[in-house]
Design a protein around this motif. Structure first.
Motif, short mmCIF file in Angstrom:
data_model
loop_
_atom_site.label_atom_id
_atom_site.label_comp_id
_atom_site.label_asym_id
_atom_site.label_seq_id
_atom_site.Cartn_x
_atom_site.Cartn_y
_atom_site.Cartn_z
N LYS A 47 6.18 94.87 114.42
CA LYS A 47 6.59 93.48 114.47
C LYS A 47 5.84 92.69 115.55
O LYS A 47 5.50 91.51 115.39
N GLN A 48 5.57 93.32 116.69
CA GLN A 48 4.85 92.65 117.78
C GLN A 48 3.42 92.30 117.38
O GLN A 48 2.88 91.27 117.75
N HIS A 49 2.80 93.21 116.59
CA HIS A 49 1.44 92.94 116.14
C HIS A 49 1.41 91.78 115.14
O HIS A 49 0.44 91.02 115.09
N LYS A 56 3.48 89.20 115.02
CA LYS A 56 4.10 87.99 115.53
C LYS A 56 3.03 86.95 115.95
O LYS A 56 2.06 87.30 116.63
N ARG A 57 3.20 85.66 115.56
CA ARG A 57 2.28 84.58 115.92
C ARG A 57 2.68 84.03 117.29
O ARG A 57 3.81 83.59 117.51
N MET A 58 1.72 84.11 118.26
CA MET A 58 1.99 83.67 119.63
C MET A 58 1.32 82.31 119.88
O MET A 58 0.32 81.97 119.22
N PRO A 59 1.79 81.51 120.85
CA PRO A 59 1.11 80.26 121.22
C PRO A 59 -0.28 80.52 121.81
O PRO A 59 -0.57 81.64 122.24
N ALA A 75 -0.31 81.54 125.55
CA ALA A 75 0.18 82.92 125.76
C ALA A 75 -0.85 83.93 125.32
O ALA A 75 -1.06 84.97 125.99
N SER A 76 -1.55 83.67 124.23
CA SER A 76 -2.58 84.61 123.77
C SER A 76 -3.74 84.67 124.74
O SER A 76 -4.29 85.76 125.01
N LYS A 90 -2.68 86.59 127.80
CA LYS A 90 -2.65 88.03 127.49
C LYS A 90 -4.05 88.61 127.48
O LYS A 90 -4.28 89.73 127.98
#
Length: 819
Positions: free
Chosen positions: A779-781, A783-786, A789-790, A793
Motif C-alpha cells: 500500500k505504501q508503494h 500511495k500518491r504523495m505530495p 514530501a516526495s 524523501k
C-alpha cells in the motif's frame, strides 16, 4: 433296487387314466397343497401319480438302454423333466402317505446309484433334491445314504457336488446341535475314514474336505477326527498330503465363526482387571501442575492398556482356549518319525518340504519329542542366501526345548552363529542371527558359553538399529538366566546374581501353591502394626525389671553389643545362629560350602554354651532366688542346643540326611503352614495380590512409582509349556529391519502423503493469489504523495546513501567531467 414293471404299463396309459391329463401335471404345486391339507381325500390321485412315476422311470430306463452310446441325451428332454417334477412332488407329500410311498427312497436312490453318470444334469439335480428332502423329513436315515452322497460328489457335476457336500455337513451339524449322538457319529465317521484311507484320490479328497469342515466348525471336535486328519499326511496322493499339512499349519489362523462371541465373553470373564492403588491414581490426577498431571494421566492410561494387553496375550497363549489338532496325537513320536522319513525320501517341490519341516518342528515342540536326526537335516539349509531362511530358522527354534540334549543342537547353533553373525555379514543377517540365538537360548540356555556371549553382546554398539536392539535383548535375557556369563557392566542389578540355568534333565517340583507367599506377606504386613506395639510394651517392662535386678553385667553388655538383657542377647544370638545354619542347610548346592558352614555353626554354638554356663554360675552366686526360673529356661535352651549340635554332627556324614534334617526343622517351625488348606477366598486374594504386583511393576516401568525397587522390574521369562504352545513367527525374527524400498514403493509413499494436501505451489505464487488484501508495504508503494514530501524523501534517501558510503570506506572521486 427299483421294482420291475409290466411292459403293458406305459406312460400313455397312465396319462389317459389320470383325470385331467397334462393339465393335472401342470398343476402339481396346487395339487401338492391340497394333498397336504386333506391327505385322505386325494389317495386316488396319489396312486395314479405314483403309477405315472413308475412308468416314467421304466420308460427312461428303456430309452437309456437303447441310446447307451450317447451318455448326455440318454433319457430325452421331456421325459427327464417330467420324471424330475414327479420325484419332487412325491417327496413333498411322502410324510402324509407313509404306506403308499414306503419304497420311494429305494427307487430314487437306486436310479441315482445305477445311472447317475448317464442322467441329464437337470434330472440329476431334481432327484438329489428329492432324496435330500426325504432325509430331512426323517423318512430315510443319513447313514443309509451317506455312501451315495459321497459317490455323487465325484461324478463331475459341480451343482450336484455342491448340493451333496452342503447336505452332509448341515445334516451332521443339525444332528449334533442339541446333544452328541455318538452311535450315529461313529457310523458316519467310519464311512469317511474308510474313504480317506482308500487309494482313490477323488473320494479321499472329498472325505478329507468334509472332515476338515466339520472339525473347523467344532462339530466333530474329538480325538478320532484329529488323528484321522493328521494321518492324512501319509496318504499316497501328494495333493491330499499337502492339503492335510496346510490344514494343520493354518488351523490356528482360521477364524472360528461359531464360537467368536463365546470366546470373547470368556476372555472378558477370565481376564482379571488391572488393580491400581488409590495412591497412584490420586497422584496422577491431583498432584503436580496441569502439564504434569496431564502427562501422568496419559502414562496411567498406557499402563492400563499394556496390562490388559499382557493379560489377554497370556490367556490366549497359555489358556484353555488354545487348540491344535497336533495336540491330540495318539503317537506323536511315531507321527514325527514317519513324516520325517517321508521328508527325507520325497521329491516334492521346496515349498512342500518347508511345510513338512514346519509340521515336524511344531510336533516336536508341542510334545517335547526327541528326534536327533532332525537338527543335522536342518543344518544343510542354514545359509543367509537360502530361500525362506527365516521360516526355516523359526522351525529350528520351534524344535528346541529343554528335553533335547544340548550336544545334539550345538552344531546347528554354531552354524547359525558362524553363518549369520560376523563382521562381513549384512546387518539384516546379523539381526536375524542374534534374534534366533536369543530364542534358542531361551529354550536351551546351556548352549551358550561366556566367550561367545561376550562376542555377541559387543554388537550392541552397532549403528544399525536392528542389530543393536537384538544384541540388547540377548543381554536382557541372560541377566535373568545366568548373569555370571555377562561382563560386570552388562549385568546391571540382577534380582538373583547366583542364577544358573537348569542342568539337562533337571526338573522343579512345586511344593506349594504358586502365589501363596504373597498371601503370607500380606498377612504379615497386616499384623505388623499390632505386633510392633505389643513388642514395644513388653520390651519396656522387661528392661525396667532387669535394670532393677541385674548388676555387674557390664562385661557381657560390651560383648553382646550393649544389650540391657543378657538373656535377650543370648536368645537373639541363638536365633541368628540357627538362621545361619538354616541358610546353610537350604543352599545345599555345594558340599564344601555346607561342611564349612556346619563346622562354623558348631564352633559358635559351643562357645556360646560355655559363655552361658559361666554366666549362669555367676548369677547363682549373686542371687539364687530370683534366677531359678531363668536357670530352668537356660537349661532347656542348653538341652535344645546340645541336641541340635548332635544332629548337625550326625548330618555332616551325608547330604541326604542333611536334606531330611532341613525338611524336619522346616516342618517343626511351621506345622500350621504345611497342613493349611486354602479356601476360595484365599485364591481370590492371591489373584488380587498378583494383579497388584503386576500393576506396581508396570507403574515402575513407566516411571510413575519411584519408591519401588527397579531390580524387580525385569524381563519375565515364559515357562517351557508356554514356549512350546507359542508359535514362532518368522516375521518377528526380522523385527526392526528397515529394507530398501524400490522406486515404485517410494512413489506410492509420496503419492499417499499428498492425498490430504493441496497442489504444490511456490510461496510467491501463494502470496500473489492472496485474497485478504495488500500488505502495508504494498500500500505504501502505491500511495500518491505530495510533491514536497516526495522531494524531501528523495533528499533523505540521498543523505542516507552518502552516510553509508562514508562509513563503508569508499573514497569520493568527484563528479563526472562529462555530461
Amino acid at each position: 433296487m427299483p421294482r420291475q414293471h409290466a411292459p403293458s404299463f406305459t406312460p400313455e396309459a397312465a396319462s389317459e387314466s389320470t383325470p385331467g391329463g397334462a393339465g393335472e401335471r401342470q398343476s402339481l404345486p396346487a395339487l401338492q397343497g391340497k394333498m397336504k391339507r386333506d391327505p385322505e381325500g386325494y389317495e386316488e390321485e396319489l396312486r395314479q401319480l405314483r403309477r405315472h412315476f413308475e412308468s416314467s422311470v421304466f420308460l427312461f430306463r428303456q430309452q437309456a438302454a437303447l441310446s447307451s452310446t450317447s451318455s448326455s441325451g440318454g433319457g430325452g428332454g421331456d421325459v427327464a423333466k417330467e420324471l424330475g417334477d414327479l420325484a419332487l412332488f412325491l417327496a413333498h407329500v411322502a410324510p402324509f402317505y407313509p404306506e403308499d410311498l414306503a419304497d420311494l427312497p429305494d427307487q430314487i436312490g437306486g436310479l441315482l446309484d445305477t445311472n447317475a453318470r448317464a442322467l441329464p444334469s437337470g434330472l440329476r439335480v431334481h432327484l438329489v433334491q428329492a432324496l435330500i428332502l426325504l432325509v430331512n423329513r426323517k423318512i430315510v436315515d443319513l447313514e443309509d445314504t451317506m455312501e451315495l452322497f459321497m459317490e455323487l460328489q465325484v461324478i463331475g457335476d459341480r451343482a450336484v457336488k455342491k448340493l451333496a457336500f452342503s447336505h452332509i455337513v448341515h445334516s451332521i451339524r443339525r444332528m449334533n446341535q442339541t446333544h452328541k449322538n455318538e452311535t450315529r457319529n461313529r457310523k458316519m465317521q467310519n464311512i469317511l475314514f474308510t474313504l480317506l484311507q482308500g487309494e482313490e484320490e477323488s473320494r479321499a479328497k472329498r472325505a478329507f474336505t468334509i472332515l476338515c469342515d466339520l472339525h473347523r466348525r467344532r462339530v466333530w471336535f474329538d480325538e478320532r477326527t484329529a488323528n484321522a486328519i493328521c494321518n492324512a499326511c501319509f496318504h499316497a496322493s501328494s495333493r491330499i498330503m499337502i492339503a492335510a499339512i496346510s490344514f494343520l499349519l493354518g488351523y490356528e489362523n482360521v477364524e472360528q465363526e461359531d464360537d467368536s462371541d463365546a470366546s470373547s465373553s470368556e476372555d472378558e470373564a477370565q481376564n482379571p482387571q488391572v488393580i491400581l492403588s488409590k495412591e497412584d491414581v490420586y497422584k496422577a490426577n491431583h498432584k503436580g501442575t496441569t502439564a504434569t498431571k496431564k502427562k501422568k494421566k496419559a502414562k496411567l492410561q498406557r499402563v492400563i492398556r499394556s496390562m490388559k494387553r499382557q493379560q489377554r496375550k497370556s490367556t490366549e497363549e497359555a489358556g484353555s482356549n488354545y487348540y491344535s489338532p497336533l495336540t491330540y496325537l495318539k503317537d506323536p513320536q511315531g507321527f514325527a518319525e514317519k513324516l520325517f522319513s517321508r521328508l527325507q525320501k520325497c521329491n516334492e517341490r521346496f515349498e512342500v518340504r518347508m511345510m513338512m519341516l514346519k509340521v515336524i518342528a511344531r510336533t516336536i515342540g508341542l510334545h517335547h519329542l526327541v528326534l536327533l536326526n532332525f537338527y543335522p537335516y536342518l543344518q544343510r539349509y542354514v545359509q543367509p542366501h537360502q530361500r525362506d531362511v527365516t521360516t526355516l530358522l523359526a522351525a529350528a527354534v520351534q524344535a528346541c526345548h529343554d528335553m533335547v540334549p544340548p550336544d545334539a543342537v550345538e552344531p546347528l547353533f554354531k552354524q547359525i552363529v558362524n553363518q549369520f553373525v560376523h563382521d562381513h555379514s549384512r546387518p539384516e543377517a546379523i539381526a536375524v542371527g542374534l534374534n534366533v540365538v536369543r530364542e534358542i537360548c531361551m529354550r536351551i540356555p546351556l548352549l551358550m558359553n561366556e566367550d561367545l556371549l561376550q562376542d555377541l553382546v559387543l554388537y550392541k554398539k552397532s549403528h544399525e538399529k536392528a542389530v543393536s536392539i537384538a544384541a540388547r535383548s540377548l543381554v536382557t535375557l541372560f541377566r535373568e538366566i545366568c548373569p555370571s556369563l555377562l561382563v560386570k557392566k552388562d549385568r546391571g542389578r540382577p534380582v538373583d546374581p547366583k542364577a544358573r540355568p537348569k542342568a539337562f534333565g533337571e526338573t522343579t517340583v512345586a511344593s506349594d501353591v504358586p502365589g501363596a507367599e504373597l498371601l503370607d506377606e500380606d498377612f504379615s504386613s497386616e499384623g505388623e502394626g499390632e505386633g510392633n506395639a505389643s513388642d514395644a510394651l513388653e520390651s519396656d517392662d522387661e528392661k525396667t525389671n532387669k535394670l532393677d535386678t541385674d548388676e555387674g553385667m557390664e562385661e557381657e553388655d560390651e560383648l553382646s553389643g550393649g544389650e540391657d538383657d543378657t538373656e535377650e542377647a543370648d536368645e537373639d544370638q541363638d536365633i541368628s545362629d540357627s538362621d545361619k545354619s538354616d541358610d546353610g542347610l537350604e543352599y545345599d548346592s555345594d558340599m564344601a560350602e555346607e561342611e564349612n558352614d556346619a563346622s562354623d555353626d558348631d564352633e559358635q554354638l559351643s562357645e556360646h554354651l560355655d559363655d552361658s554356663e559361666s554366666e549362669g554360675s555367676d548369677q547363682d552366686e549373686d542371687n539364687d532366688l530370683d534366677d531359678k526360673s531363668k536357670d530352668s529356661c537356660s537349661k532347656s535352651n542348653k538341652r535344645k542346643l546340645s541336641d541340635y549340635i548332635g544332629q548337625l554332627n550326625a548330618a555332616d556324614s551325608s547330604l541326604r540326611a542333611l536334606k531330611k534334617l532341613a525338611g524336619a526343622k522346616k516342618a517343626e517351625t511351621s506345622p500350621d503352614e504345611a497342613g493349611k488348606i486354602l479356601s476360595d477366598e484365599d485364591f481370590k486374594r492371591i489373584r488380587e495380590l498378583k494383579a497388584k504386583k503386576e500393576a506396581k511393576m508396570a507403574l515402575a516401568q513407566h516411571g510413575l512409582s519411584k519408591g519401588t525397587d527397579t531390580r524387580s522390574v525385569t524381563f519375565k521369562i515364559p515357562s517351557s509349556d508356554q514356549l512350546s504352545m507359542k508359535r514362532v513367527d518368522p516375521s518377528m525374527l526380522e523385527a526392526h529391519i528397515r529394507r530398501k524400498l524400490t522406486k515404485e514403493e517410494r512413489l506410492e509413499l509420496v503419492k499417499a502423503g499428498r492425498e490430504d494436501r493441496g497442489k504444490y505451489q511456490a510461496r510467491t505464487a501463494v502470496k500473489q493469489k492472496k485474497t485478504g488484501g495488500l500488505s502495508n508495504r504494498q500500500k505504501q508503494h502505491k500511495k500518491r504523495m505530495p510533491l514536497a514530501a516526495s522531494r524531501a524523501k528523495a533528499a533523505r534517501s540521498r543523505q542516507e546513501k552518502k552516510k553509508q558510503q562514508k562509513h563503508s570506506g569508499k573514497q569520493f572521486r568527484g563528479r563526472k567531467a562529462w555530461k
